[in-house]
Design a protein around this motif. Sequence first.
Motif, PDB file in Angstrom:
ATOM      1  N   MET A 143      -2.433 -15.211  -4.528  1.00 45.63           N
ATOM      2  CA  MET A 143      -1.364 -14.432  -3.638  1.00 45.63           C
ATOM      3  C   MET A 143      -0.305 -14.060  -4.593  1.00 45.63           C
ATOM      4  O   MET A 143       0.375 -13.081  -4.486  1.00 45.63           O
ATOM      5  N   LYS A 144      -0.060 -15.077  -5.552  1.00 46.51           N
ATOM      6  CA  LYS A 144       1.232 -14.430  -6.511  1.00 46.51           C
ATOM      7  C   LYS A 144       0.559 -13.399  -7.290  1.00 46.51           C
ATOM      8  O   LYS A 144       1.636 -12.652  -7.407  1.00 46.51           O
ATOM      9  N   TRP A 145      -0.558 -13.164  -7.583  1.00 47.69           N
ATOM     10  CA  TRP A 145      -0.904 -12.051  -8.456  1.00 47.69           C
ATOM     11  C   TRP A 145      -1.075 -10.952  -7.688  1.00 47.69           C
ATOM     12  O   TRP A 145      -0.340  -9.752  -7.995  1.00 47.69           O
ATOM     13  N   PHE A 146      -1.366 -10.935  -6.481  1.00 50.47           N
ATOM     14  CA  PHE A 146      -1.288  -9.670  -5.572  1.00 50.47           C
ATOM     15  C   PHE A 146      -0.011  -9.325  -5.288  1.00 50.47           C
ATOM     16  O   PHE A 146       0.334  -8.239  -5.110  1.00 50.47           O
ATOM     17  N   GLU A 147       0.971 -10.192  -4.970  1.00 50.91           N
ATOM     18  CA  GLU A 147       2.376  -9.807  -4.818  1.00 50.91           C
ATOM     19  C   GLU A 147       3.073  -9.007  -5.970  1.00 50.91           C
ATOM     20  O   GLU A 147       3.717  -8.190  -5.687  1.00 50.91           O
ATOM     21  N   THR A 148       2.450  -9.716  -7.129  1.00 47.52           N
ATOM     22  CA  THR A 148       3.106  -8.942  -8.436  1.00 47.52           C
ATOM     23  C   THR A 148       2.873  -7.903  -8.739  1.00 47.52           C
ATOM     24  O   THR A 148       3.215  -6.964  -8.838  1.00 47.52           O
ATOM     25  N   VAL A 149       1.358  -7.365  -8.193  1.00 51.79           N
ATOM     26  CA  VAL A 149       0.817  -6.065  -8.430  1.00 51.79           C
ATOM     27  C   VAL A 149       1.525  -4.974  -7.418  1.00 51.79           C
ATOM     28  O   VAL A 149       1.803  -3.908  -7.974  1.00 51.79           O
ATOM     29  N   LEU A 150       1.655  -5.515  -6.256  1.00 44.35           N
ATOM     30  CA  LEU A 150       2.459  -4.781  -5.307  1.00 44.35           C
ATOM     31  C   LEU A 150       3.752  -4.551  -5.754  1.00 44.35           C
ATOM     32  O   LEU A 150       4.443  -3.255  -5.653  1.00 44.35           O
ATOM     33  N   ARG A 151       4.436  -5.328  -6.033  1.00 50.18           N
ATOM     34  CA  ARG A 151       5.839  -5.233  -6.531  1.00 50.18           C
ATOM     35  C   ARG A 151       6.153  -4.440  -7.723  1.00 50.18           C
ATOM     36  O   ARG A 151       6.984  -3.536  -8.063  1.00 50.18           O
ATOM     37  N   MET A 152       5.049  -4.200  -8.639  1.00 46.26           N
ATOM     38  CA  MET A 152       4.954  -3.713  -9.869  1.00 46.26           C
ATOM     39  C   MET A 152       4.697  -2.011  -9.897  1.00 46.26           C
ATOM     40  O   MET A 152       4.744  -1.307 -10.513  1.00 46.26           O
ATOM     41  N   HIS A 153       3.912  -1.816  -8.372  1.00 50.53           N
ATOM     42  CA  HIS A 153       3.566  -0.342  -8.251  1.00 50.53           C
ATOM     43  C   HIS A 153       4.119   0.078  -6.749  1.00 50.53           C
ATOM     44  O   HIS A 153       3.404   0.241  -6.063  1.00 50.53           O
ATOM     45  N   PRO A 154       5.470   0.353  -6.971  1.00 50.63           N
ATOM     46  CA  PRO A 154       5.995   0.734  -5.545  1.00 50.63           C
ATOM     47  C   PRO A 154       5.492   2.173  -5.234  1.00 50.63           C
ATOM     48  O   PRO A 154       5.246   2.967  -6.054  1.00 50.63           O
ATOM     49  N   ALA A 155       5.652   2.500  -3.837  1.00 45.47           N
ATOM     50  CA  ALA A 155       5.399   3.605  -3.244  1.00 45.47           C
ATOM     51  C   ALA A 155       6.109   4.841  -3.772  1.00 45.47           C
ATOM     52  O   ALA A 155       5.690   5.971  -3.959  1.00 45.47           O
ATOM     53  N   HIS A 156       7.517   4.618  -4.167  1.00 48.58           N
ATOM     54  CA  HIS A 156       8.431   5.625  -4.209  1.00 48.58           C
ATOM     55  C   HIS A 156       8.087   6.177  -5.845  1.00 48.58           C
ATOM     56  O   HIS A 156       8.445   7.252  -6.193  1.00 48.58           O
ATOM     57  N   LYS A 157       7.241   5.707  -6.552  1.00 46.68           N
ATOM     58  CA  LYS A 157       7.013   6.217  -7.779  1.00 46.68           C
ATOM     59  C   LYS A 157       5.562   6.756  -7.724  1.00 46.68           C
ATOM     60  O   LYS A 157       4.731   7.013  -8.916  1.00 46.68           O
ATOM     61  N   GLY A 158       4.966   6.931  -6.523  1.00 45.09           N
ATOM     62  CA  GLY A 158       3.791   7.518  -6.358  1.00 45.09           C
ATOM     63  C   GLY A 158       2.289   6.753  -6.174  1.00 45.09           C
ATOM     64  O   GLY A 158       1.593   7.447  -6.201  1.00 45.09           O
ATOM     65  N   TRP A 159       2.595   5.468  -6.244  1.00 39.71           N
ATOM     66  CA  TRP A 159       1.454   4.492  -6.546  1.00 39.71           C
ATOM     67  C   TRP A 159       0.723   4.529  -5.361  1.00 39.71           C
ATOM     68  O   TRP A 159       1.494   4.311  -4.084  1.00 39.71           O
ATOM     69  N   LYS A 160      -0.640   4.543  -5.149  1.00 42.23           N
ATOM     70  CA  LYS A 160      -1.480   4.295  -3.739  1.00 42.23           C
ATOM     71  C   LYS A 160      -2.462   3.340  -4.171  1.00 42.23           C
ATOM     72  O   LYS A 160      -3.402   3.447  -5.135  1.00 42.23           O
ATOM     73  N   ILE A 161      -2.425   2.031  -3.541  1.00 47.56           N
ATOM     74  CA  ILE A 161      -3.039   1.244  -3.592  1.00 47.56           C
ATOM     75  C   ILE A 161      -4.316   0.710  -2.647  1.00 47.56           C
ATOM     76  O   ILE A 161      -3.956   0.681  -1.622  1.00 47.56           O
ATOM     77  N   PHE A 162      -5.413   0.568  -2.905  1.00 50.80           N
ATOM     78  CA  PHE A 162      -6.409   0.453  -1.996  1.00 50.80           C
ATOM     79  C   PHE A 162      -7.099  -1.161  -2.097  1.00 50.80           C
ATOM     80  O   PHE A 162      -7.362  -1.465  -3.397  1.00 50.80           O
ATOM     81  N   VAL A 163      -7.313  -1.902  -1.302  1.00 54.64           N
ATOM     82  CA  VAL A 163      -7.533  -3.022  -1.304  1.00 54.64           C
ATOM     83  C   VAL A 163      -8.964  -3.551  -0.548  1.00 54.64           C
ATOM     84  O   VAL A 163      -9.210  -2.739   0.171  1.00 54.64           O
ATOM     85  N   THR A 164      -9.708  -4.531  -1.384  1.00 53.99           N
ATOM     86  CA  THR A 164     -11.056  -4.781  -0.741  1.00 53.99           C
ATOM     87  C   THR A 164     -10.947  -6.243  -0.701  1.00 53.99           C
ATOM     88  O   THR A 164     -10.648  -6.809  -1.644  1.00 53.99           O
ATOM     89  N   THR A 165     -11.392  -6.904   0.746  1.00 57.19           N
ATOM     90  CA  THR A 165     -11.369  -8.200   0.602  1.00 57.19           C
ATOM     91  C   THR A 165     -12.642  -8.627   1.425  1.00 57.19           C
ATOM     92  O   THR A 165     -13.214  -7.699   2.207  1.00 57.19           O
ATOM     93  N   HIS A 166     -12.980  -9.724   1.346  1.00 54.37           N
ATOM     94  CA  HIS A 166     -14.400  -9.963   2.302  1.00 54.37           C
ATOM     95  C   HIS A 166     -13.936 -10.198   3.794  1.00 54.37           C
ATOM     96  O   HIS A 166     -14.703  -9.362   4.686  1.00 54.37           O
ATOM     97  N   ALA A 167     -12.908 -10.760   4.197  1.00 58.46           N
ATOM     98  CA  ALA A 167     -12.433 -10.755   5.632  1.00 58.46           C
ATOM     99  C   ALA A 167     -11.166 -10.064   5.731  1.00 58.46           C
ATOM    100  O   ALA A 167     -10.484  -9.752   4.711  1.00 58.46           O
ATOM    101  N   PRO A 168     -11.062  -9.548   6.845  1.00 56.51           N
ATOM    102  CA  PRO A 168      -9.630  -8.703   6.965  1.00 56.51           C
ATOM    103  C   PRO A 168      -8.369  -9.501   7.224  1.00 56.51           C
ATOM    104  O   PRO A 168      -8.565 -10.834   7.538  1.00 56.51           O
ATOM    105  N   PRO A 169      -7.316  -9.083   7.174  1.00 54.32           N
ATOM    106  CA  PRO A 169      -5.879  -9.855   7.410  1.00 54.32           C
ATOM    107  C   PRO A 169      -5.644 -10.051   8.784  1.00 54.32           C
ATOM    108  O   PRO A 169      -6.083  -8.919   9.696  1.00 54.32           O
ATOM    109  N   LEU A 170      -4.989 -10.934   9.305  1.00 52.01           N
ATOM    110  CA  LEU A 170      -4.349 -10.917  10.695  1.00 52.01           C
ATOM    111  C   LEU A 170      -3.646  -9.803  10.792  1.00 52.01           C
ATOM    112  O   LEU A 170      -2.627  -9.678   9.842  1.00 52.01           O
TER     113      LEU A 170
END
Length: 217
Positions: free
Chosen positions: A11-38
Motif C-alpha cells: 500500500m505504501k509503495w502504491f501511494e508513493t507511485v501515485l503521489r510521485m506521478h500527479p495528473a496535472h503533470k500529464g501522468w496517466k496510470i493504469f492499475v491491474t489487480t486480481h480482485a477489484p476495489p470496493l
Amino acid sequence: SHEVNIDERQMKWFETVLRMHPAHKGWKIFVTTHAPPLGSGLRTLQENHVVNGCCWLNHSDEAQSKRFIELVRKHRCVKAWFSGHFHLGQDYQDSITFPNNEDGPDPNRGSCVFVQTSVMRQGTSRDGRRQSRLLRGHSNGFDICTVEHDNGGNVRVDASVTYSDDEEEVGVYQHGDIHGADKTLFKVYTPQAGDQHHAPDEYFVPANAKGEIQMKE
C-alpha cells in the motif's frame, strides 16, 4: 473462495507511485489487480464472494478496503483499473464502470474507469464465456475491447474513453448487455445490516410486518 489482501508495504509503495506521478503533470496510470476495489461498482457474485468476505481487495478489513477507492478519488492520475477474480464474462454492461457515476452507493470514482476481465481457458468461466481484454490507446483516450476466444478471436469494442483534460475523462458504452448475458445470477450488490448476506450487529433493530421500527427507551 479466497480473499485478496494487499499488505501495508504494498500500500505504501502504491501511494508513493501515485503521489510521485500527479495528473496535472500529464501522468496517466493504469492499475491491474486480481480482485477489484470496493467502490468500483463492478458486477459481483453475491452468493459466493460477497457472503464469504472475499469480493473486494482487503474485503474483511473495513478500513483497509476503503483505502483503494479513496486513493482513486484523491489521485486523478489513475485512469483505469483492471481486475478479474469473479470468472465472469464481459458481455454485461456493468463489467465496465465510468468515473463519477451518480448512481449507486459509491458515486465518486475519481477519474478512473473500472474494468472487469474474464478468463481464457475453457472450463474456468462461471458463465461459459472465454474472453480477454484488449486496450487500444489513442491521442486523446483509449478503447476497451473484448477478444472473443470462442468466436475466432473476434475483437469487439465495449467502451470508448476520452480525456477531457488531465483530471477528467468521459466514457461511452458501445453497447448494452449482449444477448444471452445472464441477468439473474450476477449483479452489483452492497450488503446491508440485517439482510441475508450481512449478519446484523448487536444494535440492529428489525422492522415489524408493517415496516415500522420500534425503539426501546
